[in-house]
Design a protein around this motif. Structure first.
Motif, PDB file in Angstrom:
ATOM      1  N   GLY A 117       0.873  14.871 -27.647  1.00  7.23           N
ATOM      2  CA  GLY A 117       1.054  16.322 -27.731  1.00  7.23           C
ATOM      3  C   GLY A 117       0.987  16.960 -26.351  1.00  7.23           C
ATOM      4  O   GLY A 117       1.849  17.760 -25.973  1.00  7.23           O
ATOM      5  N   ILE A 118      -0.050  16.587 -25.584  1.00  4.21           N
ATOM      6  CA  ILE A 118      -0.223  17.177 -24.252  1.00  4.21           C
ATOM      7  C   ILE A 118       0.960  16.827 -23.350  1.00  4.21           C
ATOM      8  O   ILE A 118       1.518  17.686 -22.660  1.00  4.21           O
ATOM      9  N   TYR A 119       1.365  15.558 -23.390  1.00  5.88           N
ATOM     10  CA  TYR A 119       2.468  15.161 -22.510  1.00  5.88           C
ATOM     11  C   TYR A 119       3.810  15.725 -22.953  1.00  5.88           C
ATOM     12  O   TYR A 119       4.706  15.926 -22.137  1.00  5.88           O
ATOM     13  N   MET A 120       3.934  15.987 -24.249  1.00  4.03           N
ATOM     14  CA  MET A 120       5.183  16.611 -24.692  1.00  4.03           C
ATOM     15  C   MET A 120       5.284  18.028 -24.161  1.00  4.03           C
ATOM     16  O   MET A 120       6.361  18.473 -23.747  1.00  4.03           O
ATOM     17  N   ILE A 121       4.166  18.753 -24.148  1.00  3.94           N
ATOM     18  CA  ILE A 121       4.183  20.097 -23.560  1.00  3.94           C
ATOM     19  C   ILE A 121       4.639  20.000 -22.100  1.00  3.94           C
ATOM     20  O   ILE A 121       5.497  20.744 -21.640  1.00  3.94           O
ATOM     21  N   VAL A 177      -4.022  21.090 -30.383  1.00  3.44           N
ATOM     22  CA  VAL A 177      -3.013  20.666 -29.412  1.00  3.44           C
ATOM     23  C   VAL A 177      -1.611  20.803 -29.992  1.00  3.44           C
ATOM     24  O   VAL A 177      -0.708  21.350 -29.355  1.00  3.44           O
ATOM     25  N   TRP A 178      -1.448  20.333 -31.221  1.00  5.78           N
ATOM     26  CA  TRP A 178      -0.104  20.387 -31.800  1.00  5.78           C
ATOM     27  C   TRP A 178       0.310  21.812 -32.154  1.00  5.78           C
ATOM     28  O   TRP A 178       1.495  22.126 -32.150  1.00  5.78           O
ATOM     29  N   THR A 179      -0.656  22.674 -32.442  1.00  3.04           N
ATOM     30  CA  THR A 179      -0.295  24.078 -32.656  1.00  3.04           C
ATOM     31  C   THR A 179       0.284  24.662 -31.371  1.00  3.04           C
ATOM     32  O   THR A 179       1.329  25.319 -31.389  1.00  3.04           O
ATOM     33  N   ILE A 229       4.809  26.400 -28.014  1.00  3.29           N
ATOM     34  CA  ILE A 229       5.523  26.295 -26.739  1.00  3.29           C
ATOM     35  C   ILE A 229       6.922  25.734 -26.954  1.00  3.29           C
ATOM     36  O   ILE A 229       7.895  26.205 -26.358  1.00  3.29           O
ATOM     37  N   ALA A 230       7.030  24.736 -27.844  1.00  6.18           N
ATOM     38  CA  ALA A 230       8.342  24.138 -28.088  1.00  6.18           C
ATOM     39  C   ALA A 230       9.304  25.185 -28.656  1.00  6.18           C
ATOM     40  O   ALA A 230      10.455  25.260 -28.234  1.00  6.18           O
ATOM     41  N   VAL A 231       8.804  26.012 -29.583  1.00  5.22           N
ATOM     42  CA  VAL A 231       9.681  27.040 -30.166  1.00  5.22           C
ATOM     43  C   VAL A 231      10.173  27.981 -29.067  1.00  5.22           C
ATOM     44  O   VAL A 231      11.370  28.256 -28.953  1.00  5.22           O
TER      45      VAL A 231
END
Lengths: 289, 293, 255
Positions: free
Chosen positions: A12-16, A138-140, A145-147
């Motif tokens: 999750g952190i690295y995807m951000i 984290v996933w929230t 952020i992804a949206v």
């Protein structure tokens, strides 16, 4: 089970981080080697705001975003006067400079001693301490952020960035200001990285400058290049691949001392092979220039 | 005052090593125009080869050094033949070359670390004898570094000016196509560039490693030192590379005197960014770089 | 009367000690196709570079709509309504034909990162409007069938047409075209010329300036000709006049 939760949190952190970097590297076409700078500034700013100023988590994160945005503006303004190799070198320079500051400004950051005992996030009186709770937070943040980033990817701004990437002179001839658009992208990218930094700091509850080195910036760039840039799927593929790969090695029963080097070797080899066979990354469309 | 003089003396000795690094990096960067990160990998190869030959296999030091430099040169050429040249044939962009080079760096450094471990290896035993000149102290190793470094760098300067092949290599950086048109041996010149660059890296590496030892991760710093010296001094002039190296070494010494060695990177990269912003052609380069667009 | 259009006054530029453009004064009027002809190295492309801000003039001034635009950065010149077709077409290779044209349709304001967040409600209709406009221009250029093709897989001629369509879609009122027909086959040349004629016929406020080597193209479409040699304007006037001039025919056409 805990192990899997931990991996999911790190993913999750690295995807951000990689979705944010994607805006500069994939859309802007600029290879940045200072993403870990904003990750680190975010981690330190959030930690210090919570521990020294006693702010609760959410206000601390918001202020962190603001502070990092300003830092990104300060770094980006000179750096974005360069393109190609020069941009890489200048961002690398900033990476080294900020690391030196984090390492040596002992009064503020405690330097090499690091900051232990970082409090867990408390939101509306509820403390997120266990792994499942942390996974949720984290996933929230990741989804939020992804949206936002996906909307930006798809917006006229995203298209203008891609136009500048493909042919800066022609895009400028259509009235697009490279100075402004690249700077926006750089600042947004830095801001998102700072959120990842805040989440990381409160997750591991201890930070020191060695988490935010040039190597980390190189790793973040590698994640993105492996997955592919300039779209929505690339950063996901890259992150999952790069985080799970070392774990796969662990399952092969490699001793830890060897595993660290072996993992790095695979990263290196992956980069070389990628440049030969798929310069656009596993799931990417745009080829690095 | 003594301290300052001592530090400047150290600076001049360091400048010799920095110059070697600058020339090694500059050769590739100037003639092939891509950011050669794997230079950091070549840098450690020579020293580890010497370590393996001298300390592990027990060969005489001088023989080991010669073989070590040779191995370093071969490794540089092999990297080119196996990665850069094939990529260049596919007309890869500088970004692709840069990333492939980064991949080689990571691969080689960790391969070395896997064999020799991540910790520092000491190449020479015993305490270095030192001499004093007035109030200043010089170690024997510093004397060696000073003379070897400057003789190689200045000697190479003369070769560049006299030798036609070297002039060809210099021209390669401006108009790569011209080299082919003129019927110059492009492949051989390329090989020579990588071999020479590796030898310079190897000499710098050995001069340092014999003094303070080596670990697999110092290559990055060596690469960055060389690259910054070249960029600050000016890519297009040999004297710029040397000038940049000397400037960097002396300024670092002064910084040690004024603050502490911990802030060295700040000085190095601060100079780099300021130079690129205000004098992108480099401090010692007379002409402006072509407008790149 | 003749204040409209693009006016160049005493424009000069030297590079490496050579005067590439030497005190050029010219006026390009709307509703007209003006051709800029002259031998290679006469300074025509440099003149375009000076107008669009890619290069800064050493002296002289450029007026457009009573504004001085000399020395502005290229994106500001473009926002003043001056568009340019590059000699080496410069399409956005990784974007589709549709996206190439769309990128020209967005206003400066809509290209801010916060724009979609401030206009969440109107976004759908905004996108539809843009899509309609893009389709209109794609039809205009005859590229509608290719709209989802990546620009890099178009033929050279199609890329030129795409680039012209793109600057049309951007709504520029001054079009500086650097060799729009070079490297094209006769069929494509015909297509490009028809587009140019159509532009001028449909909208009298447009100004077209083209650098052209092909004399038959010049005689076919250009109303007015500036003849450049060694950085200076040596002749100008109506096409039939200039090309009929004995001296021009000798120097340039070798007749």
């Amino acid at each position: 089970m805990n192990y899997i939760l931990h991996l999911l949190i790190m993913i999750g952190i690295y995807m951000i981080l990689s979705y944010g970097l994607n805006l500069v590297v994939g859309f802007g076409g600029l290879l940045s080697l200072c993403h870990a700078v904003f990750y680190g500034i975010g981690a330190y700013a959030c930690t210090l705001l919570m521990m020294k100023c006693g702010l609760p988590f959410l206000p601390a994160i918001l202020l962190t975003i603001l502070i990092t945005g300003i830092c990104a503006l300060i770094v980006g303004f000179p750096a974005l006067r360069f393109r190609g190799d020069s941009f890489v070198i200048v961002t690398l320079g900033f990476q080294m400079i900020v690391f030196t500051v984090l390492y040596n400004w002992v009064d503020l950051t405690r330097g090499p001693y690091g900051i232990p005992g970082i409090p867990r996030p408390v939101i509306a009186g509820y403390e997120f301490t266990t792994l499942p709770e942390y996974l949720i937070i984290v996933w929230t943040f990741l989804i939020l952020i992804a949206v936002v980033l996906f909307i930006i990817y798809k917006s006229p701004f995203g298209l203008a960035l891609k136009a500048l990437r493909d042919n800066e002179m022609a895009a400028e001839g259509l009235g697009k200001s490279p100075v402004h658009l690249f700077l926006y992208a750089f600042v947004i990218s830095g801001m998102t990285a700072s959120v990842a930094g805040g989440l990381y700091a409160t997750y591991v509850t201890y930070i020191d400058p060695t988490s935010f080195t040039l190597d980390e910036s190189i790793f973040l760039l590698t994640v993105l290049l492996v997955g592919g840039t300039g779209n929505r799927i690339g950063p996901f593929v890259g992150t999952v691949f790069m985080i799970l790969l070392p774990e796969a090695l662990r399952f092969l029963g490699m001793p830890d001392a060897v595993a660290a080097n072996a993992r790095q070797m695979i990263y290196g080899l992956t980069l070389i092979l990628l440049m030969f066979f798929r310069p656009q990354g596993i799931a990417g469309k745009y080829m690095v220039r | 005052m003594t301290l300052l003089l001592q530090l400047i003396l150290n600076g001049i000795v360091n400048a010799a090593i920095y110059s070697l690094l600058a020339v090694g990096f500059g050769l590739v960067y100037r003639s092939l125009r891509f950011f050669y990160i794997a230079f950091g990998a070549v840098y450690i190869v020579a020293s580890y080869a010497v370590f393996a030959l001298a300390n592990m296999a027990g060969l005489p030091l001088l023989v080991s050094i010669i073989l070590g430099l040779l191995i370093g040169a071969i490794s540089g050429v092999v990297m080119d033949k196996s990665v850069y040249l094939p990529l260049e044939k596919r007309s890869a962009s500088t970004g692709v070359l840069f990333i492939a080079s980064l991949g080689i760096y990571i691969l080689v450094v960790n391969l070395v670390a896997l064999f020799f471990g991540n910790e520092v290896k000491i190449l020479s035993m015993g305490i270095e004898p030192s001499f004093s000149i007035g109030t200043l102290v010089v170690t024997r190793m510093q004397v060696v570094q000073f003379f070897v470094g400057w003789i190689v760098v200045i000697g190479f300067w003369f070769i560049i000016r006299k030798n036609n092949l070297m002039k060809g290599i210099w021209a390669m950086g401006e108009t790569p196509d011209l080299v082919v048109v003129l019927g110059l041996p492009y492949k051989f010149m390329r090989m020579l560039v990588f071999a020479l660059s590796s030898v310079f890296a190897g000499i710098a590496s050995l001069l340092t490693a014999l003094d303070v030892g080596i670990d697999p991760h110092v290559g990055m710093h060596a690469l960055l030192t060389g690259a910054v010296a070249v960029l600050v001094g000016g890519v297009d002039v040999y004297r710029g590379w040397i000038g940049g190296a000397v400037l960097l070494a002396v300024l670092q010494s002064i910084a040690v005197w004024q603050f502490s060695a911990r802030w060295n990177d700040l000085i190095t990269f601060g100079i780099l960014i300021i130079t690129l912003l205000f004098r992108p052609q480099g401090l010692f380069s007379p002409k402006r770089r072509r407008e790149e667009r | 009367m003749r204040t409209e259009g693009l006016k160049i006054k005493n424009l000069s530029k030297a590079m490496n000690g050579l005067k590439i453009v030497d005190r050029v004064t010219a006026t390009f009027l709307p509703g007209r196709i003006t051709a800029l002809v002259g031998p290679n190295g006469a300074g025509k492309t440099t003149l375009f570079h000076l107008i669009t801000g890619e290069l800064k003039p050493d002296m002289g001034e450029i007026f457009y709509r009573k504004k001085k635009i000399a020395g502005l950065p290229p994106y500001k010149v473009a926002r003043n309504g001056i568009g340019r077709l590059f000699q080496d077409v410069r399409v956005f290779e990784n974007l589709t034909v549709f996206e190439n044209v769309a990128s020209a349709c967005y206003s400066e304001r809509s290209e801010t990162p916060w724009f979609p967040f401030l206009h969440i409600k109107g976004l759908r209709s905004f996108n539809r409007d843009i899509a309609d406009r893009v389709m209109f221009w794609l039809e205009f250029g005859g590229l509608a069938d290719l709209k989802d093709t990546p620009a890099s897989s178009l033929s050279y001629g199609q890329q030129k047409i795409l680039a012209i369509t793109r600057i049309m879609a951007a709504g520029f009122s001054i079009l500086l075209l650097d060799e729009p027909t070079a490297g094209l086959n006769p069929v494509m040349i015909k297509r490009v010329l028809n587009i140019l004629k159509k532009i001028i016929k449909e909208d009298k406020s447009k100004t077209i300036v083209l650098v052209e080597h092909n004399m038959s193209v010049v005689t076919e479409v250009a109303d007015w000709v500036y003849f450049m040699n060694e950085g200076r304007i040596s002749f100008f006037g109506r096409t039939d006049h200039v090309l009929g001039d004995q001296e021009v025919r000798e120097i340039y056409l070798g007749l």
